[in-house]
Scaffold this motif. Structure first.
Motif, PDB file in Angstrom:
ATOM      1  N   UNK A 157       0.857  -1.331   0.020  1.00  0.00           N
ATOM      2  CA  UNK A 157       0.102   0.004   0.155  1.00  0.00           C
ATOM      3  C   UNK A 157       0.862   1.163   0.122  1.00  0.00           C
ATOM      4  N   UNK A 158       1.849   1.237   0.852  1.00  0.00           N
ATOM      5  CA  UNK A 158       2.724   2.431   0.910  1.00  0.00           C
ATOM      6  C   UNK A 158       3.616   2.531  -0.366  1.00  0.00           C
ATOM      7  N   UNK A 159       4.158   1.420  -0.839  1.00  0.00           N
ATOM      8  CA  UNK A 159       5.101   1.724  -2.184  1.00  0.00           C
ATOM      9  C   UNK A 159       4.000   2.104  -3.435  1.00  0.00           C
ATOM     10  N   UNK A 160       2.804   2.019  -3.294  1.00  0.00           N
ATOM     11  CA  UNK A 160       1.923   2.248  -4.463  1.00  0.00           C
ATOM     12  C   UNK A 160       1.667   3.812  -4.332  1.00  0.00           C
ATOM     13  N   UNK A 161       1.912   4.302  -3.254  1.00  0.00           N
ATOM     14  CA  UNK A 161       1.731   5.917  -2.863  1.00  0.00           C
ATOM     15  C   UNK A 161       2.942   6.693  -3.716  1.00  0.00           C
TER      16      UNK A 161
END
Length: 182
Positions: A157-161
């Motif tokens: 989820x964080x890397x997708x941001x």
């Protein structure tokens, strides 16, 4: 006992001579400076050392120094110009990935508290202009932390941001590829 006292006196004499030599060379550097130049140099050193939180104290000390209003105004103007340029330099370092997101945010916070016209506004402008990048860098950093403790879904989820304009985008995509291949 007399030999010991003589040796101690001799040692103190040598140390004293060295201290006098050091003091005299330092005073020669500042002897040629006016009080205004010395204060400006002091502030320049604070800026060069990245001790921005000390600027307000140094500016306030100008009123206690034996300076004319014109000299104080010139020092404040010169300092403001240097600090605004410093915000630009820090922003460039952050954009290129050379400066950590937390360091950048904390440094901007220091600039926002400086009591010189234009400096807090410049820091706020930089924060606003780079807000998406700040969020992206924080997401990447959080993604790495989650990956390290094996919270894979949260890391994903964080890397997708991480945004495409971030220099860490490719690294984030590589992490996402690794996660998807698990």
């Amino acid at each position: 006992m007399k030999k010991l006292l003589a040796l101690l006196a001799f040692t103190l004499l040598i140390v004293g001579c060295q201290a006098n030599t050091d003091d005299s060379s330092a005073s020669k550097d500042t002897e040629d400076m006016t009080a205004a130049e010395a204060k400006q140099q002091e502030i320049n050193t604070i800026i060069e050392d990245g001790r921005y939180f000390e600027i307000n104290g140094a500016i306030q000390a100008l009123t206690e120094a034996d300076l004319t209003e014109e000299e104080v105004a010139v020092i404040k103007e010169t300092t403001t110009e240097k600090l605004i340029a410093e915000v630009d330099t820090l922003s460039e370092s952050f954009i290129s990935g050379d400066l950590d997101v937390n360091t950048y945010g904390n440094t901007l916070r220091d600039f926002e508290t400086i009591e010189l016209d234009g400096v807090p506004a410049k820091a706020e402008e930089a924060r606003t202009e780079h807000s998406a990048l700040i969020i992206s860098r924080q997401a990447y950093k959080d993604g790495e932390k989650f990956l390290e403790i094996e919270y894979i879904d949260m890391a994903k989820t964080e890397f997708e941001k991480v945004i495409e304009s971030d220099v860490l985008y490719e690294d984030a995509q590589a992490h996402l590829d690794d996660i998807n291949n698990m």
